[in-house]
Design a protein around this motif. Sequence first.
Motif, PDB file in Angstrom:
ATOM      1  N   ILE A 442       0.832  -1.206   0.000  1.00 10.37           N
ATOM      2  CA  ILE A 442       0.000   0.000   0.000  1.00 10.37           C
ATOM      3  C   ILE A 442       0.862   1.249   0.000  1.00 10.37           C
ATOM      4  O   ILE A 442       0.679   2.152  -0.823  1.00 10.37           O
ATOM      5  CB  ILE A 442      -0.938   0.003   1.223  1.00 10.37           C
ATOM      6  N   THR A 443       1.818   1.324   0.930  1.00 10.26           N
ATOM      7  CA  THR A 443       2.582   2.562   1.119  1.00 10.26           C
ATOM      8  C   THR A 443       3.595   2.819   0.014  1.00 10.26           C
ATOM      9  O   THR A 443       3.940   3.970  -0.240  1.00 10.26           O
ATOM     10  CB  THR A 443       3.313   2.526   2.467  1.00 10.26           C
ATOM     11  N   VAL A 444       4.071   1.763  -0.629  1.00  4.90           N
ATOM     12  CA  VAL A 444       5.104   1.934  -1.663  1.00  4.90           C
ATOM     13  C   VAL A 444       4.522   1.694  -3.051  1.00  4.90           C
ATOM     14  O   VAL A 444       4.500   2.592  -3.897  1.00  4.90           O
ATOM     15  CB  VAL A 444       6.309   1.000  -1.401  1.00  4.90           C
ATOM     16  N   ILE A 525      -9.303   3.518   8.457  1.00  2.00           N
ATOM     17  CA  ILE A 525      -9.104   2.514   7.412  1.00  2.00           C
ATOM     18  C   ILE A 525     -10.392   2.267   6.638  1.00  2.00           C
ATOM     19  O   ILE A 525     -10.391   2.163   5.401  1.00  2.00           O
ATOM     20  CB  ILE A 525      -8.553   1.221   8.031  1.00  2.00           C
ATOM     21  N   SER A 526     -11.516   2.173   7.345  1.00  2.00           N
ATOM     22  CA  SER A 526     -12.792   1.977   6.649  1.00  2.00           C
ATOM     23  C   SER A 526     -13.070   3.121   5.691  1.00  2.00           C
ATOM     24  O   SER A 526     -13.524   2.915   4.549  1.00  2.00           O
ATOM     25  CB  SER A 526     -13.932   1.849   7.660  1.00  2.00           C
ATOM     26  N   GLU A 527     -12.769   4.335   6.120  1.00  2.00           N
ATOM     27  CA  GLU A 527     -12.984   5.498   5.253  1.00  2.00           C
ATOM     28  C   GLU A 527     -12.094   5.430   4.026  1.00  2.00           C
ATOM     29  O   GLU A 527     -12.493   5.880   2.938  1.00  2.00           O
ATOM     30  CB  GLU A 527     -12.730   6.778   6.038  1.00  2.00           C
ATOM     31  N   CYS A 528     -10.897   4.864   4.158  1.00  2.00           N
ATOM     32  CA  CYS A 528     -10.016   4.712   2.992  1.00  2.00           C
ATOM     33  C   CYS A 528     -10.667   3.817   1.936  1.00  2.00           C
ATOM     34  O   CYS A 528     -10.597   4.108   0.740  1.00  2.00           O
ATOM     35  CB  CYS A 528      -8.670   4.134   3.426  1.00  2.00           C
ATOM     36  N   VAL A 529     -11.294   2.729   2.369  1.00  2.00           N
ATOM     37  CA  VAL A 529     -11.966   1.826   1.420  1.00  2.00           C
ATOM     38  C   VAL A 529     -13.139   2.541   0.754  1.00  2.00           C
ATOM     39  O   VAL A 529     -13.316   2.481  -0.467  1.00  2.00           O
ATOM     40  CB  VAL A 529     -12.428   0.550   2.139  1.00  2.00           C
ATOM     41  N   PHE A 530     -13.958   3.224   1.560  1.00  2.00           N
ATOM     42  CA  PHE A 530     -15.104   3.948   0.997  1.00  2.00           C
ATOM     43  C   PHE A 530     -14.642   5.046   0.036  1.00  2.00           C
ATOM     44  O   PHE A 530     -15.211   5.216  -1.046  1.00  2.00           O
ATOM     45  CB  PHE A 530     -15.928   4.569   2.126  1.00  2.00           C
ATOM     46  N   ALA A 531     -13.606   5.796   0.440  1.00  2.00           N
ATOM     47  CA  ALA A 531     -13.134   6.916  -0.382  1.00  2.00           C
ATOM     48  C   ALA A 531     -12.567   6.424  -1.707  1.00  2.00           C
ATOM     49  O   ALA A 531     -12.792   7.034  -2.760  1.00  2.00           O
ATOM     50  CB  ALA A 531     -12.091   7.725   0.390  1.00  2.00           C
ATOM     51  N   VAL A 561      -8.480  -6.059   0.536  1.00  2.00           N
ATOM     52  CA  VAL A 561      -8.040  -6.887   1.661  1.00  2.00           C
ATOM     53  C   VAL A 561      -6.717  -6.355   2.205  1.00  2.00           C
ATOM     54  O   VAL A 561      -6.487  -6.352   3.420  1.00  2.00           O
ATOM     55  CB  VAL A 561      -7.918  -8.361   1.232  1.00  2.00           C
ATOM     56  N   PHE A 562      -5.840  -5.904   1.318  1.00  2.00           N
ATOM     57  CA  PHE A 562      -4.603  -5.264   1.781  1.00  2.00           C
ATOM     58  C   PHE A 562      -4.924  -4.015   2.601  1.00  2.00           C
ATOM     59  O   PHE A 562      -4.292  -3.755   3.630  1.00  2.00           O
ATOM     60  CB  PHE A 562      -3.722  -4.882   0.591  1.00  2.00           C
ATOM     61  N   LEU A 563      -5.894  -3.230   2.132  1.00  2.00           N
ATOM     62  CA  LEU A 563      -6.254  -2.006   2.852  1.00  2.00           C
ATOM     63  C   LEU A 563      -6.774  -2.317   4.253  1.00  2.00           C
ATOM     64  O   LEU A 563      -6.552  -1.545   5.195  1.00  2.00           O
ATOM     65  CB  LEU A 563      -7.304  -1.228   2.068  1.00  2.00           C
ATOM     66  N   LEU A 564      -7.447  -3.443   4.414  1.00  2.00           N
ATOM     67  CA  LEU A 564      -8.030  -3.802   5.709  1.00  2.00           C
ATOM     68  C   LEU A 564      -7.077  -4.584   6.599  1.00  2.00           C
ATOM     69  O   LEU A 564      -7.421  -4.902   7.743  1.00  2.00           O
ATOM     70  CB  LEU A 564      -9.302  -4.626   5.490  1.00  2.00           C
TER      71      LEU A 564
END
Length: 927
Positions: A442-444, A525-531, A561-564
């Motif tokens: 995710i970060t890279v 993190i949930s907001e990242c998925v929604f956004a 799944v990576f985001l979560l």
Amino acid sequence: MVEQGQTSLAGQRLGAPETLGISTLEPGHKPPAMPPGRLVPIRVLLLDDSEEIFDISHRASGRVLFETVCLHLNLIEGDYFGLEFQSHHRKMVWLDLLKPIRKQITRPKHTVLRFVVKFFPPDHSLLLEELTRYLFALQVRQDLASGRLTCSDASASLLVSHIIQSEIGDFEETQFSQTKHFLISLLKKKNTESDYRLLEVASRLEMYGIRLHPAKDREGTKLSLAVAHGGVLVFQGHNRINNFNWSKIRKLSFKRRRFLIKLRADPSNINQDTLEFLMASRDCCKMFWKVCVEYHAFFRLFEEPRPKPKPVLFSRGSSFRFSGRTQKQVIDYVKENEFKKLPFDRTINIKGICLRPVLMIFICAFLSFSEVTCALVNGHAEDCRGATPSPLISPMLNDTGAIRTDDEEDNRRKNCPTDNAYCIAKELLCTERTYLKDLELITVSFQGVLDKEDCVPEALKTLLSSTYEPLHSHHTHFLQELEERLSLWEGPCSTEVKGEMQRIGDLLLKSAQELKALSGQLQMISECVFALERACVASRRLECVCREFELQKVCYIPLNVFLLSPLHRLLHYRQILDRLCKHYPPTHTDYSDCRAALDDVCELEAALRPGLEQIENYQKLLELQKDLIGVEHLAVAGRQLIRLGCLSKLSGKGLQQRMFFLFNDVLLYSTRGITSANQFTVHRQLPLHGMTIRESEDEWGVPHSFTLMVQQQSLVVAACSESEMEKWMEDLKMAVDMAEECNGLTADLLSTSKDVKSSGASEVVESEDDLCGSRTSLPRNGNNSGNTLNRGNTTAHVCWHRNTSVSMLDFSIAIENQLSGNLLRKFKNSNGWQKLWVVFTNFTLFFYKTHEDEYPLASLPLLGYSVTHAGESENIHKDHVFKLHFKSHIYYFRTESEYFFERWMTVIRSATVSASRTRYLNRTEPD
């Protein structure tokens, strides 16, 4: 002085011409060919700090000198080494093996060349000769003394303990009963295992084998560049801030002082694919470029690159190329030839290592004792009364995927600690390695892709970076502490030291407290998925970018799944701490820290769990939206996935396989279309409101069949087994009860495609014409645009091929049952065991050669498989072996201990046996 004749022939390797390679280096072999001309004495400083003088022809190439040094050392794996010297610009440069020495060194009589390690392999076990490992160990000592190899105090103390044991050996009381004069003879005792363990610890340090080359970026920020086996690295100080893998680099070049890295362009983006760094001078640029070329060729190529033909009129660019064997050629050469093991002398030079004052005091105190009652073994105090030689430290955790003999593996396992607390700590370390790599995706990787796209809202970039980068930083330091602690844990130590080194509760408590401080990031993190989903809906270009990113090998599971994964990791910490608390008695020194850490993690998990359940369901709906054709607005508030899988639908033509998707308001069924996207075409929706379910095996004579009645219509389906039928009927009845609470969710679920019909149509069975039509056309609606990528490896497709089903409850259990570690794999008809790094997640085993690999080499979905103990009739004759079986496919896997055997069996059973909701809710946890 070492003199060389002028008429001898060079030893040949791999059948190459005599100008390539060094000899087999056994007595009787001749030195390399020496060209005619006067001899010039050249001084070479070896790794043991001794200096040798070699008489070399002034016309000789650098290779002649290098092979002469290797011959003098009886060194077979000389290709890992090189000769360096200080140029007239006072820069250390490598001796070019193809050019004459006189064109490189202006005053050879007054120049001292250093024989040092040039290529550092990722795994020290690839060094097959004892002498090679010893020379690498000497290089580590020099790098520690010079400050080039930096490390923490814990790692430094462990390194020093191995250095001391390498020089002194294991303590023997019977020889130490008189005076300290025994120390003189003891100092010459060889300990090759300590060389191995020293390299084991050193190879995990971030600065191992790193030579920094000062540079600046375009903004003028001071950086350093380095090259390693995997690619080009960027450092700020001693902290690595970027890594460009060879697979991502299209070309390396330099123009004057500018060093250029051209990356392989993203198919959707042609901008910003070249990175530019400014170095001190053109010579510095060219020198670093040469090292990069050599590293790439040595580690990535199978054989030495052929020289380019010389241009007829004029040349453009550098003609420099790598000369010598590649790593693969070296390994193959040593394995294919049996060499006589020649003895060699070890030098004593402990006092030359200056790490930190406290460590110098530690070493000097050891070297100057006269009347003592204990000895230092592997850096720890041992009681000398009745003591036996200390056991060797257990094998390191980053083993390669090479095939090992059974004896080698058994010996390594005997040295492993068997205490359950150690096994739990090792499980934590292995899974943390996988988790950190998932964060780096995710970060890279992913954020790197987004940074190059103009279609990505800045608010989304900021949200992702502010959420995941602090978490990545925290877990990077946590993993480093874990690795250091496990290294110390594996070593023999006294009772006093054991309490400090053989525990991890303090690290977990510190990590839990830091995670509580990062609760804001975890809640976002949930907001990242929604956004991200909102941005993809608004931008078809961004949706395409995300889908293409998911097709990359590194993205081995769905992107969401990576985001979560940070939320999933909390569940794993709770399980680890719970097992530790159950293992330790309340009086144990580690119990209180583990108990406090468990309370902190449970508190944090309780605050995040409601949001986790919601976002997990949303993520599954998004995945299904990509798998289905003919469905709109699937991922809406209030809809819940309950079960998906295969059932056979009874029609006039018999039983036909269909894919069913059960939600809390509707039941969909579909066929798998023959399209480039491998999607499922939905043919009907059955509302659950008012639906009745009854068994109908006696009525239709079809085993495991049941009938669905809704709106005066019926649908007869059959499961593959009685247990599957029970689970479907149980979930269907529960879904019908839930449907009473859903208001109008199915109103606009299906699209207007002519191939999709509702249950209110006049005919309940779809026609074969409709089925054929759905297989020959791709969707045109916006919901499915950009989804024409192959999705044949999703959970829905695995269920289709294995004729099984999974529920949302199974997904929830799978989140908690993730595991990583080394396993030995054996096929049914094979003889050897292959050691692999294995990651279990998302109902699938992913296989890597080592834990450092960027992407899996293969995968094995486990839905439909059965897992059992290997029986005596199967002639395995090994402990801790389990068998995976599906139809004619059989695999054997072997673990290193009873603990890991039980853990792998537990997590794999969670994927191979779908949970019954009643059994799951009524289960009790063992004490």
